[in-house]
Design an enzyme around this catalytic site. Structure first.
Site, PDB file in Angstrom:
ATOM      1  N   GLY A 227       0.781  -1.233   0.000  1.00  0.00           N
ATOM      2  CA  GLY A 227       0.000   0.000   0.000  1.00  0.00           C
ATOM      3  C   GLY A 227       0.809   1.277   0.000  1.00  0.00           C
ATOM      4  CD  GLU A 265       2.509  -9.129   2.361  1.00  0.00           C
ATOM      5  OE1 GLU A 265       1.469  -8.690   1.836  1.00  0.00           O
ATOM      6  OE2 GLU A 265       2.556 -10.196   2.953  1.00  0.00           O
ATOM      7  N   GLY A 267       4.384  -3.604  -3.411  1.00  0.00           N
ATOM      8  CA  GLY A 267       4.506  -4.003  -4.810  1.00  0.00           C
ATOM      9  C   GLY A 267       4.708  -2.755  -5.646  1.00  0.00           C
ATOM     10  NE  ARG A 268       0.004   1.498  -5.956  1.00  0.00           N
ATOM     11  CZ  ARG A 268      -1.021   1.221  -6.759  1.00  0.00           C
ATOM     12  NH1 ARG A 268      -1.014   1.669  -7.980  1.00  0.00           N
ATOM     13  NH2 ARG A 268      -2.042   0.510  -6.323  1.00  0.00           N
ATOM     14  CB  CYS A 333     -14.052  -4.892 -30.556  1.00  0.00           C
ATOM     15  SG  CYS A 333     -13.986  -6.254 -29.376  1.00  0.00           S
ATOM     16  CE1 TYR A 361      -0.491  -5.006  -8.244  1.00  0.00           C
ATOM     17  CE2 TYR A 361       0.238  -2.805  -7.608  1.00  0.00           C
ATOM     18  CZ  TYR A 361      -0.015  -4.122  -7.295  1.00  0.00           C
ATOM     19  OH  TYR A 361       0.212  -4.565  -6.018  1.00  0.00           O
TER      20      TYR A 361
HETATM   21  C1  LIG Z   1      -1.616  -9.415   0.284  1.00  0.00           C
HETATM   22  C2  LIG Z   1      -1.056  -8.286  -0.503  1.00  0.00           C
HETATM   23  N1  LIG Z   1       0.162  -7.812  -0.171  1.00  0.00           N
HETATM   24  C3  LIG Z   1       0.731  -6.806  -0.857  1.00  0.00           C
HETATM   25  C4  LIG Z   1       0.088  -6.213  -1.941  1.00  0.00           C
HETATM   26  C5  LIG Z   1       0.808  -5.119  -2.684  1.00  0.00           C
HETATM   27  O1  LIG Z   1       0.174  -3.902  -2.580  1.00  0.00           O
HETATM   28  P1  LIG Z   1       0.856  -2.586  -3.171  1.00  0.00           P
HETATM   29  O2  LIG Z   1       1.264  -2.879  -4.541  1.00  0.00           O
HETATM   30  O3  LIG Z   1      -0.222  -1.573  -3.075  1.00  0.00           O
HETATM   31  O4  LIG Z   1       2.013  -2.265  -2.283  1.00  0.00           O
HETATM   32  C6  LIG Z   1      -1.192  -6.651  -2.314  1.00  0.00           C
HETATM   33  C7  LIG Z   1      -1.898  -6.020  -3.428  1.00  0.00           C
HETATM   34  O5  LIG Z   1      -2.965  -6.380  -3.859  1.00  0.00           O
HETATM   35  C8  LIG Z   1      -1.772  -7.726  -1.580  1.00  0.00           C
HETATM   36  O6  LIG Z   1      -2.974  -8.197  -1.902  1.00  0.00           O
END
Ligand SMILES: Cc1ncc(COP(=O)(O)O)c(C=O)c1O
Length: 382
Positions: A227, A265, A267-268, A333, A361
């Site tokens: 997040g 955790e 990701g983004r 389409c 993403y």
């Molecule tokens: C369990 C879990 N961890 C981590 C993330 C990564 O979130 P972000 O990319 O917002 O940091 C997600 C995203 O869906 C998730 O579902």
């Protein structure tokens, strides 16, 4: 930084690899990781959320920087498994774990985030020795998010509702081998405000304290999920990393009962800034007062703006800024195939556009099978 590559690099990449294509900068990915790592207290572990972008180059680069990994499918577990990491560096979450996924995770010593009673019981039936798991809880506190990624604080497919935890713990006391040794709460999405993250993480630690004091749970790990946000527009300020790290230090100091490790955790935050999506204009069309730029690729490669309303930043390579309004449409389409309403210089067929911050993403979420267009190459620039 909205664009990992300057105009000269974008043009060279497009010419060398064709368009549409994705390009990822190893240097930018490493910078994001080390900048975040640098502000975190020792007792915080970084587990990259593979869903953001499972490109092998990215995984290897983060692994070399001592990352752990958060997986959510057998495919992701397999990709991370190929890195040959020691046990304990991988987590497995997901509200609908299939049998083969659970078996693979348990066989390789992956720490499972149990999403409810079914996960606990299924794991207990499959192991023959004490097995520590983390319990994912859907908290009762308000979840303040700008998009629909987590789904707010109402009904949720994720985790066990906080109010149902006591009953679940009573049932779990009868399990033979499974022990709840961690808590997982994911309650933020694309959050660039360090004070808000501090408040959310503070609420998670208070929840953990209650579970510890009332139910005697001892946590080796408290997983705060992902997040952490990134800017998607020039006017958006980046997350104040120093303040973020300080917030976590203060939380650890405020909860001396907790002597385990915090897991993050992202990701983004780790993968987003390293990526650029390069695509050419196929044609310009005026329709009833709207000027469309119709591109070689659309939601088959970048579906996120449609799902969340968060557009990716875009520039016309080599043309500087411009003020003509365009609706960016893809080749599919459906009139859902839109990448944003933007202002760009005068465009013509063949012009190259670069969408920035598409390292997370981007292709991993695209509808690549729709209309059977070729899957764009992903270029790892190291
Ligand atoms: C369990 C879990 N961890 C981590 C993330 C990564 O979130 P972000 O990319 O917002 O940091 C997600 C995203 O869906 C998730 O579902």
């Amino acid at each position: 930084m909205l664009f990992a590559f300057d105009d000269v690099q974008c043009r060279a990449l497009a010419e060398a690899h064709g368009t549409p294509c994705f390009a990822y900068s190893a240097a930018v990915a490493a910078e994001q990781f080390t900048a975040l790592r640098g502000v975190l207290p020792q007792r915080v572990r970084l587990a990259y959320a593979v869903k953001a972008n499972p490109h092998p180059g990215l995984l290897a680069r983060f692994a070399a920087l001592d990352a752990s990994f958060d997986c959510a499918s057998l495919g992701e577990l397999t990709r991370v498994g190929a890195l040959g990491l020691p046990p304990g560096r991988t987590f497995f979450a997901g509200p609908g774990k299939r049998e083969a996924e659970l078996v693979a995770a348990l066989a390789s010593g992956v720490r499972v985030q149990a999403e409810g009673w079914e996960d606990l019981a299924r794991i207990d039936a499959r192991v023959d020795r004490e097995t520590a798991v983390n319990l994912r809880v859907h908290p009762a506190f308000d979840i303040d998010e700008g998009s629909r990624i987590i789904g707010g604080s109402g009904p949720s497919a994720f985790g066990v509702d906080e109010e149902d935890v006591p009953a679940l713990l009573q049932r779990a006391a009868g399990l033979r081998h499974v022990r709840i040794r961690g808590l997982h709460v994911f309650a933020a999405s694309n959050q660039r405000d360090a004070a808000k993250l501090r408040a959310i993480h503070g609420a998670v630690l208070e929840l953990a304290r209650r579970l510890h004091e009332v139910h005697g749970l001892v946590f080796e790990q408290i997983d705060l999920g992902g997040g952490l946000g990134v800017p998607y527009a020039p006017e958006e300020t980046p997350l104040d990393l120093k303040a973020f790290g300080q917030g976590l230090s203060e939380l650890l100091a405020r909860h001396p009962w907790f002597t385990g490790e915090l897991i993050l955790e992202p990701g983004r935050f780790l993968a987003g800034p390293c990526g650029v999506y390069l695509v050419r204009v196929v044609r310009i069309k005026e329709s009833r007062g709207t000027r469309f730029a119709i591109l070689e690729g659309g939601i088959n490669h970048l579906i996120r703006p449609l799902l969340t309303g968060q557009p990716f930043p875009v520039k016309a390579v080599g043309q500087g800024a411009g003020e003509l309004p365009y609706t960016l449409a893809g080749p599919l389409c459906t009139s859902l195939d839109r990448l944003g309403e933007v202002r760009l210089p005068g465009l013509a067929a063949g012009d190259l556009l670069a969408f920035g911050t598409t390292g997370a993403y981007g292709l991993s979420e695209g509808m690549t099978h729709f209309l059977s267009h070729p899957v764009p190459p992903e270029v790892w620039v190291d």
